[in-house]
Scaffold this motif. Structure first.
Motif, PDB file in Angstrom:
ATOM      1  N   THR A 216       1.485  -2.730  25.168  1.00  0.00           N
ATOM      2  CA  THR A 216       1.687  -2.664  26.613  1.00  0.00           C
ATOM      3  C   THR A 216       1.026  -3.843  27.298  1.00  0.00           C
ATOM      4  O   THR A 216      -0.202  -3.980  27.271  1.00  0.00           O
ATOM      5  CB  THR A 216       1.099  -1.350  27.173  1.00  0.00           C
ATOM      6  N   ALA A 217       1.825  -4.693  27.922  1.00  0.00           N
ATOM      7  CA  ALA A 217       1.316  -5.816  28.728  1.00  0.00           C
ATOM      8  C   ALA A 217       0.302  -6.667  27.974  1.00  0.00           C
ATOM      9  O   ALA A 217      -0.620  -7.232  28.564  1.00  0.00           O
ATOM     10  CB  ALA A 217       0.702  -5.294  30.030  1.00  0.00           C
ATOM     11  N   GLY A 218       0.445  -6.767  26.668  1.00  0.00           N
ATOM     12  CA  GLY A 218      -0.468  -7.579  25.888  1.00  0.00           C
ATOM     13  C   GLY A 218      -1.838  -6.984  25.690  1.00  0.00           C
ATOM     14  O   GLY A 218      -2.755  -7.675  25.251  1.00  0.00           O
ATOM     15  N   LEU A 219      -2.038  -5.705  26.000  1.00  0.00           N
ATOM     16  CA  LEU A 219      -3.354  -5.072  25.886  1.00  0.00           C
ATOM     17  C   LEU A 219      -3.624  -4.723  24.427  1.00  0.00           C
ATOM     18  O   LEU A 219      -3.180  -3.693  23.929  1.00  0.00           O
ATOM     19  CB  LEU A 219      -3.427  -3.827  26.771  1.00  0.00           C
ATOM     20  N   GLU A 220      -4.358  -5.585  23.748  1.00  0.00           N
ATOM     21  CA  GLU A 220      -4.635  -5.410  22.323  1.00  0.00           C
ATOM     22  C   GLU A 220      -6.144  -5.460  22.109  1.00  0.00           C
ATOM     23  O   GLU A 220      -6.738  -6.540  22.057  1.00  0.00           O
ATOM     24  CB  GLU A 220      -3.931  -6.501  21.520  1.00  0.00           C
ATOM     25  N   PRO A 221      -6.801  -4.299  21.996  1.00  0.00           N
ATOM     26  CA  PRO A 221      -8.264  -4.273  21.914  1.00  0.00           C
ATOM     27  C   PRO A 221      -8.847  -4.878  20.650  1.00  0.00           C
ATOM     28  O   PRO A 221     -10.045  -5.141  20.594  1.00  0.00           O
ATOM     29  CB  PRO A 221      -8.589  -2.770  22.002  1.00  0.00           C
ATOM     30  N   MET A 222      -8.034  -5.115  19.632  1.00  0.00           N
ATOM     31  CA  MET A 222      -8.571  -5.665  18.399  1.00  0.00           C
ATOM     32  C   MET A 222      -9.107  -7.084  18.589  1.00  0.00           C
ATOM     33  O   MET A 222      -9.974  -7.535  17.836  1.00  0.00           O
ATOM     34  CB  MET A 222      -7.491  -5.680  17.306  1.00  0.00           C
ATOM     35  N   PHE A 223      -8.642  -7.790  19.617  1.00  0.00           N
ATOM     36  CA  PHE A 223      -9.024  -9.188  19.779  1.00  0.00           C
ATOM     37  C   PHE A 223     -10.513  -9.342  20.073  1.00  0.00           C
ATOM     38  O   PHE A 223     -11.148 -10.276  19.587  1.00  0.00           O
ATOM     39  CB  PHE A 223      -8.185  -9.848  20.875  1.00  0.00           C
ATOM     40  N   PHE A 224     -11.083  -8.451  20.857  1.00  0.00           N
ATOM     41  CA  PHE A 224     -12.502  -8.600  21.163  1.00  0.00           C
ATOM     42  C   PHE A 224     -13.350  -8.323  19.919  1.00  0.00           C
ATOM     43  O   PHE A 224     -14.403  -8.938  19.725  1.00  0.00           O
ATOM     44  CB  PHE A 224     -12.881  -7.669  22.323  1.00  0.00           C
ATOM     45  N   LEU A 225     -12.899  -7.402  19.055  1.00  0.00           N
ATOM     46  CA  LEU A 225     -13.611  -7.154  17.806  1.00  0.00           C
ATOM     47  C   LEU A 225     -13.583  -8.391  16.910  1.00  0.00           C
ATOM     48  O   LEU A 225     -14.581  -8.719  16.257  1.00  0.00           O
ATOM     49  CB  LEU A 225     -12.989  -5.967  17.070  1.00  0.00           C
ATOM     50  N   MET A 226     -12.465  -9.101  16.897  1.00  0.00           N
ATOM     51  CA  MET A 226     -12.374 -10.307  16.088  1.00  0.00           C
ATOM     52  C   MET A 226     -13.316 -11.392  16.600  1.00  0.00           C
ATOM     53  O   MET A 226     -13.933 -12.119  15.812  1.00  0.00           O
ATOM     54  CB  MET A 226     -10.923 -10.822  16.087  1.00  0.00           C
ATOM     55  N   VAL A 227     -13.451 -11.501  17.914  1.00  0.00           N
ATOM     56  CA  VAL A 227     -14.358 -12.499  18.486  1.00  0.00           C
ATOM     57  C   VAL A 227     -15.794 -12.223  18.056  1.00  0.00           C
ATOM     58  O   VAL A 227     -16.509 -13.113  17.574  1.00  0.00           O
ATOM     59  CB  VAL A 227     -14.247 -12.513  20.022  1.00  0.00           C
ATOM     60  N   LEU A 228     -16.246 -10.981  18.218  1.00  0.00           N
ATOM     61  CA  LEU A 228     -17.627 -10.640  17.903  1.00  0.00           C
ATOM     62  C   LEU A 228     -17.885 -10.705  16.394  1.00  0.00           C
ATOM     63  O   LEU A 228     -18.954 -11.148  15.960  1.00  0.00           O
ATOM     64  CB  LEU A 228     -17.959  -9.253  18.436  1.00  0.00           C
ATOM     65  N   SER A 229     -16.914 -10.258  15.602  1.00  0.00           N
ATOM     66  CA  SER A 229     -17.085 -10.299  14.143  1.00  0.00           C
ATOM     67  C   SER A 229     -17.138 -11.733  13.639  1.00  0.00           C
ATOM     68  O   SER A 229     -17.943 -12.063  12.753  1.00  0.00           O
ATOM     69  CB  SER A 229     -15.950  -9.539  13.460  1.00  0.00           C
ATOM     70  N   GLY A 230     -16.286 -12.587  14.172  1.00  0.00           N
ATOM     71  CA  GLY A 230     -16.323 -13.987  13.774  1.00  0.00           C
ATOM     72  C   GLY A 230     -17.644 -14.639  14.126  1.00  0.00           C
ATOM     73  O   GLY A 230     -18.175 -15.462  13.376  1.00  0.00           O
ATOM     74  N   ARG A 231     -18.202 -14.258  15.274  1.00  0.00           N
ATOM     75  CA  ARG A 231     -19.507 -14.789  15.691  1.00  0.00           C
ATOM     76  C   ARG A 231     -20.602 -14.406  14.704  1.00  0.00           C
ATOM     77  O   ARG A 231     -21.474 -15.220  14.371  1.00  0.00           O
ATOM     78  CB  ARG A 231     -19.844 -14.247  17.087  1.00  0.00           C
ATOM     79  N   VAL A 232     -20.581 -13.171  14.221  1.00  0.00           N
ATOM     80  CA  VAL A 232     -21.634 -12.677  13.339  1.00  0.00           C
ATOM     81  C   VAL A 232     -21.428 -13.139  11.894  1.00  0.00           C
ATOM     82  O   VAL A 232     -22.380 -13.543  11.221  1.00  0.00           O
ATOM     83  CB  VAL A 232     -21.712 -11.138  13.398  1.00  0.00           C
TER      84      VAL A 232
END
Length: 276
Positions: free
Chosen positions: A103-119
Motif C-alpha cells: 500500500t502506497a509503498g509502505l514497506e516496514p522491512m526497509f528500516f530494519l535493513m538500515v539498522l541491521s546494516g549499520r550494526v
C-alpha cells in the motif's frame, strides 16, 4: 600453576571488510550494474530481454553471495553464530514485508535493513538484504524474473547503511538522524533502480517516457527520469517517510537490541590466557 581462560569482548561494531570481502562485493556489484544497465546500451535488434537473463543472473548471484559470507567469516574470525543471526534477521525482514501489503509503498522491512546494516557492516549487510528479499519472495509468492534484481537492489540498500561513517564513535541522536537521512535517500534510490528494470520491458508507454532500444543514452535517460516522476514518485515517497518515522521512533530500541545480541554472540571476542 593453573591457567584460566578470559574472554575479552570489545564494544560491538560493524564487521570489518578485508581484501577478500571487498573483492567479492565489487564483483557482485559489477555483475549487478551490468544486469541493470545493459538494455540502455543494447541495439534495437538485439532481441534480448530481462525475462531471459534473470535465471542467469540468479544463478550467478547465489555463489557470489556465498563468497561474500565465506570471505567475511574467514577474515573477521566470526563463527556459526553470525550466520544464525543473519538468518534470524532475514526471517524477521521477510515477515515484515507483507505487513504493508504494497500500500502506497509502505514497506516496514526497509528500516530494519538500515539498522541491521549499520550494526553488522557492509558485507553481511549486503547478504542480509539479498537473502531477506529472496525469503520474502518465497513467503509472498513473488517469485519471478524481477526477483534477482530485487535481491541486488536490497543488498545495495543494506550495504550502504554499513558504509556510513562513525560506526565506532557516533551514537545517540546524531546517529539516528544520519540513519534517517540515509533511509530516506536510499528508499528513493531503491525505487529508481527497480524502475530501471521495469521501464525497459514495459511496452506501450507514452512517447515522452517510453524506453526506445538503440536510442542515444542521454535521450533514454531523460525519458527514464520522466517515467520515474510520472509513475513511482508517490510510491517511493511513502516508503521513504515510513522508513524515517520508524527509524526515529523504534530505531533507538532496535539498535540497542541488535548491538546487545552482537555483543553476546561475541563476534569480536578475543581469547587470552592468564595466570590466576
Amino acid at each position: 600453576m593453573r591457567l584460566t581462560e578470559e574472554v575479552r569482548v570489545r564494544a560491538p561494531r560493524p564487521v570489518r571488510l578485508g581484501p577478500k570481502s571487498v573483492a567479492a562485493l565489487v564483483l557482485v556489484s559489477a555483475v549487478g550494474v551490468v544486469a541493470f544497465g545493459w538494455p540502455l546500451l543494447a541495439g534495437a535488434g538485439s532481441g534480448l530481454a530481462h525475462a531471459q537473463d534473470a535465471p542467469w543472473l540468479f544463478a550467478a548471484l547465489l555463489p557470489l553471495l556465498v563468497a561474500v559470507v565465506v570471505a567475511t567469516i574467514s577474515e573477521s574470525g566470526m563463527d556459526a553464530k553470525a550466520v544464525a543471526m543473519l538468518g534470524v534477521l532475514a526471517a524477521v525482514g521477510a515477515a515484515l514485508r507483507p505487513l504493508g501489503a504494497g500500500t502506497a509503498g509502505l514497506e516496514p522491512m526497509f528500516f530494519l535493513m538500515v539498522l541491521s546494516g549499520r550494526v553488522l557492516g557492509p558485507g553481511f549487510g549486503f547478504v542480509l538484504g539479498s537473502v531477506t528479499m529472496f525469503a520474502s519472495a518465497l513467503l509472498t509468492g513473488g517469485v519471478g524474473p524481477w526477483m534477482p534484481f530485487q535481491m541486488l537492489a536490497m543488498g545495495w540498500f543494506t550495504m550502504g547503511a554499513g558504509l556510513l561513517p562513525g560506526a565506532d564513535r557516533l551514537r545517540g541522536r546524531a546517529e539516528l538522524a544520519m540513519l534517517a537521512v540515509y533511509g530516506c535517500v536510499a528508499a528513493f534510490a531503491y525505487g529508481t533502480i527497480m524502475n530501471l528494470y521495469g521501464w525497459t520491458i514495459i511496452p506501450g508507454l507514452g512517447s515522452g517516457i517510453s524506453f526506445v532500444a538503440g536510442d542515444p543514452l542521454p535521450e533514454n535517460l531523460v525519458r527514464f527520469l520522466a517515467y520515474c516522476a510520472a509513475t513511482s514518485l508517490g510510491w517511493d515517497l511513502g516508503r521513504a517517510v515510513l522508513t524515517v518515522v520508524l527509524t526515529l521512533t523504534i530505531g533507538p530500541t532496535l539498535l540497542k537490541a541488535l548491538r546487545r545480541a552482537t555483543r553476546r554472540a561475541a563476534f569480536d571476542a578475543r581469547v587470552g590466557f592468564e595466570k590466576p
